[in-house]
Motif scaffolding. Structure first.
Motif, PDB file in Angstrom:
ATOM      1  N   ALA A   1       0.742  -1.272  -0.025  1.00  0.00           N
ATOM      2  CA  ALA A   1       0.085   0.055   0.050  1.00  0.00           C
ATOM      3  C   ALA A   1       0.862   1.213   0.206  1.00  0.00           C
ATOM      4  N   VAL A   2       1.943   1.136   0.722  1.00  0.00           N
ATOM      5  CA  VAL A   2       2.926   2.428   0.641  1.00  0.00           C
ATOM      6  C   VAL A   2       3.478   2.738  -0.711  1.00  0.00           C
ATOM      7  N   LEU A   3       3.922   1.399  -1.132  1.00  0.00           N
ATOM      8  CA  LEU A   3       4.487   1.737  -2.462  1.00  0.00           C
ATOM      9  C   LEU A   3       3.497   2.152  -3.586  1.00  0.00           C
ATOM     10  N   PHE A   4       2.159   1.555  -3.339  1.00  0.00           N
ATOM     11  CA  PHE A   4       1.305   2.315  -4.441  1.00  0.00           C
ATOM     12  C   PHE A   4       0.894   3.669  -4.263  1.00  0.00           C
ATOM     13  N   PHE A   5       0.874   4.154  -2.919  1.00  0.00           N
ATOM     14  CA  PHE A   5       0.702   5.588  -2.745  1.00  0.00           C
ATOM     15  C   PHE A   5       2.011   6.551  -3.251  1.00  0.00           C
ATOM     16  N   ILE A   6       3.140   5.861  -2.942  1.00  0.00           N
ATOM     17  CA  ILE A   6       4.340   6.527  -3.490  1.00  0.00           C
ATOM     18  C   ILE A   6       4.163   6.880  -5.260  1.00  0.00           C
ATOM     19  N   SER A   7       3.586   5.727  -5.549  1.00  0.00           N
ATOM     20  CA  SER A   7       3.534   5.704  -7.132  1.00  0.00           C
ATOM     21  C   SER A   7       2.472   6.626  -7.476  1.00  0.00           C
ATOM     22  N   PHE A   8       1.323   6.652  -7.036  1.00  0.00           N
ATOM     23  CA  PHE A   8       0.233   7.661  -7.157  1.00  0.00           C
ATOM     24  C   PHE A   8       1.057   8.918  -7.192  1.00  0.00           C
ATOM     25  N   LEU A   9       1.640   9.364  -6.002  1.00  0.00           N
ATOM     26  CA  LEU A   9       2.313  10.754  -5.828  1.00  0.00           C
ATOM     27  C   LEU A   9       3.128  11.180  -6.846  1.00  0.00           C
ATOM     28  N   ILE A  10       3.782  10.130  -7.364  1.00  0.00           N
ATOM     29  CA  ILE A  10       4.823  10.483  -8.472  1.00  0.00           C
ATOM     30  C   ILE A  10       4.062  10.614  -9.502  1.00  0.00           C
ATOM     31  N   ASN A  11       3.173   9.998  -9.897  1.00  0.00           N
ATOM     32  CA  ASN A  11       2.248  10.143 -11.019  1.00  0.00           C
ATOM     33  C   ASN A  11       1.358  11.407 -10.986  1.00  0.00           C
TER      34      ASN A  11
ATOM     35  N   ASP B   1      15.117   7.055 -14.536  1.00  0.00           N
ATOM     36  CA  ASP B   1      14.175   5.716 -15.290  1.00  0.00           C
ATOM     37  C   ASP B   1      14.077   4.717 -14.306  1.00  0.00           C
ATOM     38  N   THR B   2      14.839   4.664 -13.135  1.00  0.00           N
ATOM     39  CA  THR B   2      14.706   3.497 -12.163  1.00  0.00           C
ATOM     40  C   THR B   2      13.447   3.785 -11.335  1.00  0.00           C
ATOM     41  N   PHE B   3      13.253   4.922 -10.868  1.00  0.00           N
ATOM     42  CA  PHE B   3      12.318   5.410  -9.890  1.00  0.00           C
ATOM     43  C   PHE B   3      11.066   5.763 -10.722  1.00  0.00           C
ATOM     44  N   THR B   4      10.578   5.456 -11.741  1.00  0.00           N
ATOM     45  CA  THR B   4       9.182   5.678 -12.135  1.00  0.00           C
ATOM     46  C   THR B   4       8.154   5.391 -11.728  1.00  0.00           C
ATOM     47  N   SER B   5       7.088   5.755 -11.762  1.00  0.00           N
ATOM     48  CA  SER B   5       5.582   5.285 -11.149  1.00  0.00           C
ATOM     49  C   SER B   5       5.493   4.146 -11.355  1.00  0.00           C
TER      50      SER B   5
END
Length: 57
Positions: free
Chosen positions: A7-17, A25-29
């Motif tokens: 859930a934390v990883l999904f939230f970070i991905s959402f914030l980046i997007n 290139d490594t830390f894309t959403s």
């Protein structure tokens, strides 16, 4: 515990997007979302649950 990590990883991905943050290139959403899906799959497979196959007497 793995589900909380997912859930934390999904939230970070959402914030980046959502914030349209430019990352390397490594830390894309998408990559963070795929790591979150891997952690969620491990959770659903029962990894890290703490259950053992041995019986206590």
């Amino acid at each position: 515990m793995l589900a909380i990590g997912a859930a934390v990883l999904f939230f970070i991905s959402f914030l980046i997007n959502a914030a349209d943050i430019s990352t390397n290139d490594t830390f894309t959403s998408t990559n963070i979302m795929l790591i979150g899906l891997t952690v969620l799959a491990l959770h659903l497979a029962g990894v890290g649950t703490g259950w053992s196959s041995r019986r206590r007497r």
